[in-house]
Design an enzyme around this catalytic site. Structure first.
Site, PDB file in Angstrom:
ATOM      1  N   HIS A   1      69.566  76.494  62.091  1.00 40.08           N
ATOM      2  CA  HIS A   1      70.116  75.127  62.237  1.00 40.08           C
ATOM      3  C   HIS A   1      69.488  74.195  61.215  1.00 40.08           C
ATOM      4  O   HIS A   1      68.332  73.797  61.337  1.00 40.08           O
ATOM      5  CB  HIS A   1      69.870  74.581  63.650  1.00 40.08           C
ATOM      6  CG  HIS A   1      70.590  73.284  63.892  1.00 40.08           C
ATOM      7  ND1 HIS A   1      71.619  73.163  64.805  1.00 40.08           N
ATOM      8  CD2 HIS A   1      70.467  72.069  63.315  1.00 40.08           C
ATOM      9  CE1 HIS A   1      72.078  71.914  64.779  1.00 40.08           C
ATOM     10  NE2 HIS A   1      71.389  71.234  63.890  1.00 40.08           N
TER      11      HIS A   1
ATOM     12  N   HIS B   1      70.477  71.041  57.892  1.00 45.49           N
ATOM     13  CA  HIS B   1      71.456  70.124  57.258  1.00 45.49           C
ATOM     14  C   HIS B   1      71.136  70.046  55.774  1.00 45.49           C
ATOM     15  O   HIS B   1      70.365  69.199  55.333  1.00 45.49           O
ATOM     16  CB  HIS B   1      71.393  68.742  57.895  1.00 45.49           C
ATOM     17  CG  HIS B   1      71.872  68.737  59.316  1.00 45.49           C
ATOM     18  ND1 HIS B   1      73.148  68.372  59.679  1.00 45.49           N
ATOM     19  CD2 HIS B   1      71.253  69.097  60.465  1.00 45.49           C
ATOM     20  CE1 HIS B   1      73.294  68.486  60.985  1.00 45.49           C
ATOM     21  NE2 HIS B   1      72.146  68.933  61.496  1.00 45.49           N
TER      22      HIS B   1
ATOM     23  N   GLN C   1      80.366  65.143  61.874  1.00 43.52           N
ATOM     24  CA  GLN C   1      79.194  64.365  62.294  1.00 43.52           C
ATOM     25  C   GLN C   1      79.566  63.070  63.038  1.00 43.52           C
ATOM     26  O   GLN C   1      78.905  62.681  63.986  1.00 43.52           O
ATOM     27  CB  GLN C   1      78.373  64.007  61.058  1.00 43.52           C
ATOM     28  CG  GLN C   1      77.171  63.141  61.347  1.00 43.52           C
ATOM     29  CD  GLN C   1      75.873  63.750  60.866  1.00 43.52           C
ATOM     30  OE1 GLN C   1      75.820  64.484  59.890  1.00 43.52           O
ATOM     31  NE2 GLN C   1      74.821  63.452  61.568  1.00 43.52           N
TER      32      GLN C   1
ATOM     33  N   HIS D   1      76.516  70.996  67.981  1.00 45.00           N
ATOM     34  CA  HIS D   1      75.457  70.057  68.365  1.00 45.00           C
ATOM     35  C   HIS D   1      75.817  69.626  69.793  1.00 45.00           C
ATOM     36  O   HIS D   1      76.740  68.843  69.981  1.00 45.00           O
ATOM     37  CB  HIS D   1      75.462  68.834  67.456  1.00 45.00           C
ATOM     38  CG  HIS D   1      74.811  69.039  66.130  1.00 45.00           C
ATOM     39  ND1 HIS D   1      75.335  69.855  65.176  1.00 45.00           N
ATOM     40  CD2 HIS D   1      73.664  68.519  65.613  1.00 45.00           C
ATOM     41  CE1 HIS D   1      74.540  69.834  64.105  1.00 45.00           C
ATOM     42  NE2 HIS D   1      73.517  69.033  64.349  1.00 45.00           N
TER      43      HIS D   1
ATOM     44  N   GLU E   1      72.840  66.608  72.747  1.00 48.75           N
ATOM     45  CA  GLU E   1      71.596  66.167  72.109  1.00 48.75           C
ATOM     46  C   GLU E   1      71.301  64.739  72.565  1.00 48.75           C
ATOM     47  O   GLU E   1      71.349  63.773  71.803  1.00 48.75           O
ATOM     48  CB  GLU E   1      71.709  66.222  70.572  1.00 48.75           C
ATOM     49  CG  GLU E   1      70.356  65.985  69.890  1.00 48.75           C
ATOM     50  CD  GLU E   1      70.456  65.893  68.360  1.00 48.75           C
ATOM     51  OE1 GLU E   1      71.567  66.030  67.834  1.00 48.75           O
ATOM     52  OE2 GLU E   1      69.415  65.678  67.723  1.00 48.75           O
TER      53      GLU E   1
ATOM     54  N   ASP F   1      66.371  71.975  61.558  1.00 50.30           N
ATOM     55  CA  ASP F   1      67.277  70.823  61.596  1.00 50.30           C
ATOM     56  C   ASP F   1      67.185  69.994  60.318  1.00 50.30           C
ATOM     57  O   ASP F   1      68.181  69.833  59.636  1.00 50.30           O
ATOM     58  CB  ASP F   1      67.017  69.950  62.834  1.00 50.30           C
ATOM     59  CG  ASP F   1      68.257  69.166  63.259  1.00 50.30           C
ATOM     60  OD1 ASP F   1      69.313  69.334  62.634  1.00 50.30           O
ATOM     61  OD2 ASP F   1      68.169  68.389  64.222  1.00 50.30           O
TER      62      ASP F   1
HETATM   63 ZN   LIG Z   1      71.550  69.186  63.477  1.00 51.26          ZN
END
Ligand SMILES: [Zn+2]
Length: 431
Positions: A57, A59, A152, A210, A213, A309
């Protein structure tokens, strides 16, 4: 005749002093003493050899953007999201590619050779997808990069969320992403999961969401994700990332939820660094930890792997492409300090992640691909404690990175003149 022999290595399962022979891109043999020659040899001198690390995971479109266009002053998730919103229209393909390649250089030096990155598809220009598809090709000789189409700003919430995600998949992204807790309502979140799992089933793609969260104990998206996984026959191919709300959920409810997740064979991906940093922000004291129920999920047989992340981006100013940093934090936040606990945490950074990512031929066993790392530590527990130097990183039987061991020099009367933290402080076996 081997291409490369690693001599006198300790193995992740605890066996000590083995030679590993690599030939034609495959681990050809692992034995106490290989009586043969090789094009190249590495003396591991009784240190740990391991399969390379995996980060399931990440970005990569945001990494190393710290300070662009300004710093996150409060250090909160909300300011991070606002910052990314400011940066996104300014992104260019060239700059994205350059940052991602620089990050991959760092990852290689840290023995991190398998990465799943979410790619923000909210901006219909899709310059992020274009750039990371190019990066995926360019790093393919040394890093396996999987790309998740990640809406996102919300699949329904962003103006072009639905069409942009599908276009990004048409361009060649590998996995369907989503962010149900960020849709306008709980019901929009539920509907987004139904739509995204249907898209994945139709296109034969995995799913990585995701999911929940938040600190909201009533967030229920993981339940929907598990149910949709079963409904579409996607068992084992769906990942629930973060799942922080499970920390705050009612215990009775969780006793029903975890078996459902097991039935759906959900791959669980907590992100300990980010979760401990960003969750629990509305709490005064006591403050929740914002990490999902790692021990209970593992005990129920779910495949748990840990992600990094972020590294140096609007959400997280720290990070160093070091998965052992992630495991180190996991041990603390999940309170998994026992010997068997730590072994499980190391597995979560390696073989469990490989399973999450569906990697073929991964592992430090005969017949697996000739990818491995040598660390300046005696065993997996010491590796987690020390986050040691990666002495050698091997891909396809070739050394692609080397680092000198960290040795401290001392100038003290009557004391040792040098210290090897990975050797001089290894706990003695109980006699
Ligand atoms: Zn993430």
């Amino acid at each position: 005749m081997f291409d490369l022999i690693i001599r006198n290595a300790n193995l992740p399962d605890g066996r000590q002093g083995f030679d590993i022979g690599l030939k034609d891109g495959i681990i050809a043999t692992i034995e106490k003493r290989i009586d043969a020659v090789a094009g190249e040899e590495i003396d591991a001198t009784g240190r740990l050899a391991s399969p390379p690390f995996c980060d399931p995971h990440f970005h990569m479109d945001a990494t190393l953007s710290l300070g662009m266009p300004r710093m996150n002053v409060s250090g909160t998730l909300l300011e991070g999201i606002a910052l990314w919103g400011e940066l996104r229209p300014l992104l260019t393909k060239e700059a994205l590619v350059e940052r991602a390649l620089r990050y991959c250089d760092l990852a290689v030096s840290q023995g991190l050779l398998f990465i799943r990155s979410h790619v923000d598809t909210s901006d219909p220009r899709l310059v992020t997808a274009e750039a990371l598809i190019e990066v995926r090709e360019r790093v393919a000789p040394y890093i396996t990069l999987q790309l998740v189409a990640f809406p996102q700003d919300g699949y329904y919430r962003a103006p072009d969320g639905e069409t942009s995600l599908k276009r990004a998949l048409d361009m060649g992204l590998d996995i369907v992403g989503g962010i149900p807790h960020f849709e306008r309502t709980m019901d929009d979140g539920r509907r987004s999961l139904e739509a995204l799992c249907r898209i994945a089933a139709e296109r034969g793609l995995p799913v990585d969401i995701h999911c929940d969260e938040t600190d909201d104990p009533m967030s229920r998206h993981i339940e929907t994700l598990a149910a949709e996984t079963v409904r579409h026959g996607l068992q084992g191919r769906v990942a629930g990332s973060h799942l922080t709300s499970m920390h705050s959920m009612d215990n009775y409810y969780v006793s029903k939820l975890i078996p459902l997740m097991a039935e759906a064979e959900i791959n669980v991906i907590p992100n300990p660094l980010i979760n401990i940093m960003l969750q629990g922000r509305h709490d005064t004291y006591p403050k929740r930890r914002g990490m999902t129920r790692v021990r209970e999920l593992m005990a129920a047989g779910l495949n748990v792997s840990f992600g990094q992340d972020c590294t140096m981006d609007p959400w997280y100013s720290m990070g160093s492409a070091d998965m052992l940093e992630v495991g180190h934090m996991a041990i603390h936040v999940a309170q998994m300090g026992g010997i068997e606990d730590k072994k499980k945490i190391f597995e979560a950074l390696t073989i469990n992640s490989a399973r999450t990512m569906g990697l073929d031929g991964y592992g430090l066993e005969v017949g697996c691909k000739a990818d491995l790392i040598v660390l300046q530590a005696a065993d997996v527990i010491e590796a987690l404690r020390l986050k040691p130097t990666r002495l050698a990183v091997v891909k396809g039987g070739k050394v692609i990175s080397r680092s000198a061991p960290r040795i401290g020099e001392l100038f003290l009367d009557g004391r040792p003149t040098s210290i090897d933290p990975g050797r001089d402080y290894v706990p003695k076996e109980p006699s």
